[in-house]
Scaffold this motif. Structure first.
Motif, PDB file in Angstrom:
ATOM      1  N   GLY A 158       0.828  -1.207   0.000  1.00  0.00           N
ATOM      2  CA  GLY A 158       0.000   0.000   0.000  1.00  0.00           C
ATOM      3  C   GLY A 158       0.857   1.249   0.000  1.00  0.00           C
ATOM      4  N   SER A 159       0.199   2.391  -0.216  1.00  0.00           N
ATOM      5  CA  SER A 159       0.958   3.646  -0.349  1.00  0.00           C
ATOM      6  C   SER A 159       1.660   4.047   0.944  1.00  0.00           C
ATOM      7  CB  SER A 159       0.031   4.787  -0.781  1.00  0.00           C
ATOM      8  OG  SER A 159      -0.403   4.587  -2.088  1.00  0.00           O
ATOM      9  N   GLN A 160       1.027   3.793   2.077  1.00  0.00           N
ATOM     10  CA  GLN A 160       1.687   4.185   3.325  1.00  0.00           C
ATOM     11  C   GLN A 160       3.017   3.441   3.469  1.00  0.00           C
ATOM     12  OE1 GLN A 160       0.898   6.658   5.184  1.00  0.00           O
ATOM     13  NE2 GLN A 160       2.081   6.354   7.035  1.00  0.00           N
ATOM     14  N   TYR A 184      -1.429  15.158   3.498  1.00  0.00           N
ATOM     15  CA  TYR A 184      -1.892  13.832   3.922  1.00  0.00           C
ATOM     16  C   TYR A 184      -1.229  13.477   5.267  1.00  0.00           C
ATOM     17  CZ  TYR A 184      -1.518   8.745   4.060  1.00  0.00           C
ATOM     18  OH  TYR A 184      -1.517   7.442   4.467  1.00  0.00           O
ATOM     19  N   TYR A 226       7.622  16.212  -0.927  1.00  0.00           N
ATOM     20  CA  TYR A 226       6.480  15.281  -1.005  1.00  0.00           C
ATOM     21  C   TYR A 226       5.335  16.020  -1.681  1.00  0.00           C
ATOM     22  CZ  TYR A 226       2.341  12.702   0.520  1.00  0.00           C
ATOM     23  OH  TYR A 226       1.140  12.011   0.538  1.00  0.00           O
ATOM     24  N   ILE A 228       1.459  15.773  -3.987  1.00  0.00           N
ATOM     25  CA  ILE A 228       0.286  15.018  -4.477  1.00  0.00           C
ATOM     26  C   ILE A 228      -0.269  15.853  -5.633  1.00  0.00           C
ATOM     27  CG2 ILE A 228      -1.886  13.892  -3.830  1.00  0.00           C
ATOM     28  CD1 ILE A 228      -1.144  14.383  -0.872  1.00  0.00           C
ATOM     29  N   ASN A 233      -4.874  15.526  -1.470  1.00  0.00           N
ATOM     30  CA  ASN A 233      -5.665  15.188  -0.285  1.00  0.00           C
ATOM     31  C   ASN A 233      -5.073  15.956   0.895  1.00  0.00           C
ATOM     32  OD1 ASN A 233      -7.152  14.053   1.755  1.00  0.00           O
ATOM     33  ND2 ASN A 233      -6.156  12.054   1.672  1.00  0.00           N
ATOM     34  N   ASP A 261       2.938  11.247  -4.776  1.00  0.00           N
ATOM     35  CA  ASP A 261       1.904  10.358  -4.251  1.00  0.00           C
ATOM     36  C   ASP A 261       0.746  10.313  -5.251  1.00  0.00           C
ATOM     37  OD1 ASP A 261      -0.242   9.205  -2.860  1.00  0.00           O
ATOM     38  OD2 ASP A 261       0.472   9.936  -0.925  1.00  0.00           O
ATOM     39  N   THR A 263      -1.851   8.101  -5.129  1.00  0.00           N
ATOM     40  CA  THR A 263      -2.882   7.194  -4.609  1.00  0.00           C
ATOM     41  C   THR A 263      -4.268   7.462  -5.211  1.00  0.00           C
ATOM     42  OG1 THR A 263      -1.617   7.133  -2.560  1.00  0.00           O
ATOM     43  CG2 THR A 263      -3.863   6.290  -2.453  1.00  0.00           C
ATOM     44  N   TYR A 264      -4.621   8.727  -5.385  1.00  0.00           N
ATOM     45  CA  TYR A 264      -5.947   9.060  -5.903  1.00  0.00           C
ATOM     46  C   TYR A 264      -5.924   9.482  -7.373  1.00  0.00           C
ATOM     47  CZ  TYR A 264      -8.389   9.065  -1.374  1.00  0.00           C
ATOM     48  OH  TYR A 264      -8.984   8.708  -0.183  1.00  0.00           O
ATOM     49  N   SER A 288      -1.067   2.963  -4.913  1.00  0.00           N
ATOM     50  CA  SER A 288      -1.609   1.690  -4.429  1.00  0.00           C
ATOM     51  C   SER A 288      -2.931   1.429  -5.124  1.00  0.00           C
ATOM     52  CB  SER A 288      -1.840   1.759  -2.917  1.00  0.00           C
ATOM     53  OG  SER A 288      -2.960   2.601  -2.645  1.00  0.00           O
ATOM     54  N   SER A 290      -5.544   0.877  -3.126  1.00  0.00           N
ATOM     55  CA  SER A 290      -6.447   0.952  -1.968  1.00  0.00           C
ATOM     56  C   SER A 290      -7.769   1.599  -2.317  1.00  0.00           C
ATOM     57  CB  SER A 290      -5.797   1.760  -0.847  1.00  0.00           C
ATOM     58  OG  SER A 290      -4.722   1.041  -0.306  1.00  0.00           O
ATOM     59  N   LYS A 291      -7.726   2.684  -3.070  1.00  0.00           N
ATOM     60  CA  LYS A 291      -8.960   3.427  -3.307  1.00  0.00           C
ATOM     61  C   LYS A 291      -9.671   2.935  -4.561  1.00  0.00           C
ATOM     62  CE  LYS A 291      -7.572   5.817   0.189  1.00  0.00           C
ATOM     63  NZ  LYS A 291      -8.157   5.716   1.523  1.00  0.00           N
ATOM     64  N   ARG A 298      -4.317  -4.145   0.987  1.00  0.00           N
ATOM     65  CA  ARG A 298      -2.946  -3.673   1.206  1.00  0.00           C
ATOM     66  C   ARG A 298      -2.027  -4.080   0.059  1.00  0.00           C
ATOM     67  NH1 ARG A 298      -4.084  -0.063   2.990  1.00  0.00           N
ATOM     68  NH2 ARG A 298      -1.932   0.450   3.492  1.00  0.00           N
TER      69      ARG A 298
END
Ligand SMILES: Cc1ncc(COP(=O)(O)O)c(C=O)c1O
Length: 444
Positions: A158-160, A184, A226, A228, A233, A261, A263-264, A288, A290-291, A298
Motif C-alpha cells: 500500500g501507499s503508506q 496527507y 512530497y 500530491i 488530499n 503520491d 494514490t488518488y 496503491s 487501496s482506493k 494492502r
C-alpha cells in the motif's frame, strides 16, 4: 402490520448490534426465519433488513445471508479519532467499494481453491515481486502516464508502506522533507517515526505556492519534496502542466528528490504528466490500489529510477521481506483481466455523484472540492470551533476529521475534511445534512 411493530424490530436489532450482543460477522436469521420468529410478513422482514443495511449495520451477501457489519471501523489517520456514540456514517476515511466486490472476491477465492497454485502462494517471493507481477503493474501504469520496464516497479503493501520505503531510501534522521502546509497525515506519522523535519510551504485549494517552495529549497538542504499533484488530499487541487514543469525545474535546480503520491490519481486520469514522466531521474512515484480496489487488501507499488532500485528492494526487505503472495496473486490477476479498470470507471462516476450530493447539500457554505475527488474541505465560520463540531457530530454517529490532522504548521485552519467515499450512497445526504445543520446552528 402496524408500523410500530416494524420499527420495534428494527430498533431491537439496532440496539443488539450497537451494544455488541450481536457481534460483527454474526449471520442473522434468514428473511423467512425472521418473519416466522416475529410473526410478520416475509416482505416486512425484507424491509427490516433493508433498513438495517441502509444504516450500515448489516450487509446482505447473495446466496449466503445477512451479516452484522463490523462497526469498529478504521483507527483514524491521526490516531486520535473520537469514538462515536453510535455509528451512522464515516466521513473521516475513504474506503470506497462497489456492491459486487465481496462476491467477486468470493469467486476468486473459490477459483483459487479449485485450481490455483496454492504452493506458490504459501512461499515467499522476491522482495520486489515476481517479474510477471511487476510486468502486470508496469502495463497498468502505461495508462497512468508512466512507461517503465518491470524492473523499476517494486511491490509494496500500500501507499503508506510505499512512502515509508521512499523515506528510508532518501533520508536519514534529521533530513528535511518539504511538504504542503496542509497535507496527507500519513506523511506526518512517518516523519515523526523517522525523526525527519517536515518543512511546510504554503498551499491552498488553488495549489502550492511554488515561489515559496523554490525559496525554501534554495535556503535549506531539502532531501525531498512530497507532492500530491493530482487531487491533492485534502485540498483537492490538481496541478497544471505548467506548475508540474516548474516543480520539476525546482527539484533539478536544488538537486532534491520528488516523492509523488499517486494514490488518488486514477480519479483524474488525464490530469497532466506525472512528475515521474517529467523528472524520471529523481522521482519516486508511490501509489496503491487501496482506493480503486480495496483498502483492506494492502497492495501498492513504488516506481523508482534506476539509481534507487536496489536500495528500494533493500528497504522492502528490511521492513517486511515483501508483499503477501496471496494478495499479490489476486491483485495481479485483477490488473490483467480488466477488473481494476472496470472498478476505476465505477469509482470515477461514484465520486462525481457523491460530490454532486455534497455540493448540493453544502451549497452556500465554504466548501472546496474537485468534482472528481472523494473528499472536500469545509471551512468553518470563525465563531465555530472545528473540534466542537467534530465532537457533536460524533455524538450523532458521524465521523469527520478536523484540519489539525492534516496541518504541518502550529496554526491549523478552522476546517473539516469530509471524506465522501465510505457511507452507503443513500446514507450520504442525511449525514451531510446533519453536518450542515450542526455547523449552521452552532451557538454564537
Ligand atoms: C494521499 C494519500 N496517500 C497515501 C494514502 C495511504 O494509502 P494506502 O491505503 O494505500 O496505504 C492515502 C490514504 O488515504 C492517501 O490519501
Amino acid at each position: 402490520m402496524p408500523n410500530s411493530r416494524y420499527t420495534a424490530i428494527v430498533d431491537g436489532l439496532t440496539a443488539e448490534i450497537r451494544d455488541g450482543h450481536l457481534a460483527p460477522g454474526t449471520r442473522l436469521p434468514t428473511h423467512r426465519d425472521l418473519a416466522q420468529q416475529h410473526g410478520i410478513a416475509l416482505a416486512t422482514a425484507t424491509r427490516v433488513y433493508a433498513q438495517l443495511a441502509r444504516a450500515g449495520l448489516v450487509v446482505g451477501e447473495p446466496g449466503r445471508g445477512t451479516f452484522v457489519r463490523d462497526q469498529g471501523g478504521y483507527g483514524g489517520l491521526d490516531g486520535r479519532r473520537i469514538a462515536p456514540a453510535s455509528r451512522v456514517a464515516d466521513l473521516s476515511f475513504n474506503q470506497p467499494l462497489a456492491e459486487d466486490q465481496a462476491e467477486q472476491l468470493r469467486e476468486a477465492l473459490r477459483q483459487m481453491a479449485a485450481t490455483g497454485d496454492l504452493h506458490s502462494v504459501l512461499t515467499q517471493h522476491s522482495p520486489a515481486g515476481l517479474t510477471s507481477q511487476k510486468a502486470a503493474v508496469a502495463t497498468y501504469l502505461l495508462d497512468r502516464g508512466i512507461d517503465v520496464p518491470p524492473d523499476n516497479v517494486v511491490l509494496t503493501a500500500g501507499s503508506q508502506h510505499g512512502l515509508d520505503i521512499a523515506l528510508r531510501v532518501l533520508t536519514r534522521p534529521g533530513s528535511i522533507i518539504a511538504v504542503d502546509e496542509i497535507t496527507y497525515p500519513g506523511i506526518k506519522l512517518l516523519a515523526d517515526d523517522r525523526a525527519l523535519e517536515l518543512v511546510p510551504f504554503p498551499s491552498d485549494p488553488g495549489g502550492p505556492d511554488l515561489d515559496a517552495l523554490a525559496a525554501l529549497c534554495s535556503n535549506r538542504r531539502v532531501a525531498a519534496v512530497y507532492t500530491i499533484p493530482t487531487l491533492h488530499n485534502p485540498l483537492g487541487y490538481t496541478m497544471s502542466r505548467q506548475q508540474r514543469g516548474r516543480l520539476a525545474e525546482i527539484a533539478r535546480r536544488c538537486d532534491c528528490a520528488l516523492i509523488e503520491d499517486g494514490t488518488y490519481a486514477f480519479l483524474e486520469p488525464h490530469s497532466g504528466p506525472t512528475m515521474y514522466a517529467l523528472a524520471p531521474e529523481r522521482t519516486l512515484h508511490v501509489a496503491s490500489l487501496s482506493k480503486n480496489l480495496a483498502t483492506g487488501l494492502r497492495f501498492g507499488f513504488n516506481v523508482v529510477p534506476d539509481q534507487y532500485i536496489s536500495r528500494t528492494k533493500e528497504a522492502v526487505r528490511a521492513s517486511s521481506w515483501g508483499t503477501s503472495s496471496l494478495v499479490t496473486a489476486f491483485v495481479t490477476s485483477w490488473l490483467t483481466d480488466g477488473t481494476v479498470t472496470r472498478l476505476e470507471k465505477h469509482r470515477r462516476s461514484d465520486a462525481r455523484e457523491r460530490q454532486r450530493i455534497a455540493h448540493d447539500v453544502l451549497s452556500g457554505m465554504n466548501y472546496h472540492a474537485s468534482m472528481s475527488s472523494y473528499y472536500g474541505w469545509l471551512r468553518l465560520p470563525d465563531h465555530v470551533r472545528s473540534d466542537h463540531i467534530a465532537h457533536q457530530l460524533a455524538d450523532d454517529g458521524i465521523l469527520v476529521s478536523t484540519a489539525e490532522a492534516f496541518c504541518v504548521t502550529t496554526h491549523p485552519p478552522n476546517a473539516l475534511r469530509l471524506a465522501l467515499g465510505t457511507p452507503l450512497l443513500p446514507e450520504l445526504p442525511r449525514a451531510l445534512h446533519r453536518v450542515r445543520q450542526v455547523v449552521l446552528e452552532a451557538p454564537w
